[in-house]
Write an enzyme that holds these catalytic residues in place. Structure first.
Site, short mmCIF file in Angstrom:
data_model
loop_
_atom_site.label_atom_id
_atom_site.label_comp_id
_atom_site.label_asym_id
_atom_site.label_seq_id
_atom_site.Cartn_x
_atom_site.Cartn_y
_atom_site.Cartn_z
N ILE A 24 40.67 46.92 54.35
CA ILE A 24 40.78 47.99 53.37
C ILE A 24 39.75 47.84 52.26
O ILE A 24 39.46 48.79 51.53
CB ILE A 24 42.21 48.06 52.78
N ASP A 32 34.94 40.61 54.97
CA ASP A 32 36.17 40.02 55.50
C ASP A 32 35.86 38.60 55.94
O ASP A 32 34.74 38.12 55.81
CB ASP A 32 36.78 40.88 56.62
N HIS A 122 48.62 36.18 49.16
CA HIS A 122 47.69 35.05 49.08
C HIS A 122 47.22 34.81 47.65
O HIS A 122 46.21 34.15 47.42
CB HIS A 122 46.49 35.27 50.00
N CYS A 154 40.10 23.91 31.02
CA CYS A 154 41.23 23.95 30.09
C CYS A 154 40.85 23.22 28.80
O CYS A 154 39.89 22.46 28.75
CB CYS A 154 42.43 23.28 30.75
N CYS A 156 42.27 20.79 27.72
CA CYS A 156 42.39 19.35 27.97
C CYS A 156 41.22 18.81 28.79
O CYS A 156 41.11 17.60 29.01
CB CYS A 156 43.70 19.05 28.69
#
Length: 247
Positions: A24, A32, A122, A154, A156
């Site tokens: 799609i 794909d 997914h 992050c 951190c």
């Protein structure tokens, strides 16, 4: 059945379950995975991988995250837009039909087109989390790094991994719920998928065996015989033919 009967089935239905795969989104410019010329056929050379599936392998990602983020940047930098088929499904919802979409795709194009009930089996880039401290992030928090080709970090210092499901990770709880308790529908549309990836293929086939069903795909699949009707061809051509239903 003739093509026109496919659209008659859609017109007559009010509660439609939709299962979509990579087909799609190919008209949006997204490769794909498994077809000739698809992502897996070029991934080893393009991203320097030991094997094609490594780009979505959690163990490999923990050792070398750069190929996945390179792919992500390439995908997102295209500023991909929904295809005619994405818009068609969103338009069906606007006519008052209840449309519930289960998609294998991580590109977020169903929501971009305006579909309101979408389960990304997914995962997607919509959210992410730090692999170190587990702090949660939304796409705007780490999109700048992705688009610039940098590994998002992050506070951190840990890597922010988008919540795309890799090999070795559990599927989202939202999908597991609908897998065990399929939606009540009077029609199921299976669109743009070869039905080779489990457990989504099994989910689609199980619903199709007990509900009026249509397979809309470029090529036949090993399960084609279980569907009540089949539209073989380009999905956007299918959407163009079906747009009369939106009037």
């Amino acid at each position: 059945m003739q093509k026109h009967s496919v659209f008659e089935m859609i017109s007559e239905s009010q509660h439609i379950a939709v299962v979509t795969g990579a087909g799609i989104s190919t008209n949006a410019g997204i490769l794909d995975f498994r077809s000739p010329g698809g992502l897996y056929s070029t991934a080893v050379q393009r991203y320097g991988l030991p094997y094609p599936e490594a780009i979505f392998d959690l163990g490999y990602f923990l050792e070398n995250p750069e190929p996945f983020f390179k792919l992500s940047a390439e995908m997102l930098l295209k500023d991909i837009q929904p295809t005619r088929c994405h818009w068609f499904l969103a338009g069906l919802e606007e006519t008052g039909k209840h449309i519930q979409i289960v998609t294998q795709n991580i590109d977020m194009l169903h929501e971009k087109a305006g579909s309101s009930e979408v389960i990304e089996c997914h995962g997607s880039y919509r959210s992410g989390h730090c692999l170190n401290c587990r702090n949660d992030y939304t796409f705007p928090d780490f999109s700048e790094s992705l688009l610039e080709g940098r590994i998002p970090r992050c506070r951190c210092g840990g890597i922010i991994k988008p919540d795309v499901v890799f090999f070795g990770e559990n599927l989202p709880e939202e999908f597991l719920k609908v897998y065990h308790t399929p939606p009540k529908a009077d029609l199921v549309l299976v669109m743009g998928t070869s039905l080779t990836v489990q457990p989504v293929a099994g989910f689609a086939v199980n619903i199709a065996e007990s509900t009026r069903s249509i397979l809309i795909n470029r090529d036949a699949t090993e399960y084609s015989s279980i569907f009540d009707s089949i539209y073989s061809g380009d999905l956007d051509e299918f959407a163009a033919e079906g747009e009369a239903l939106l009037l």
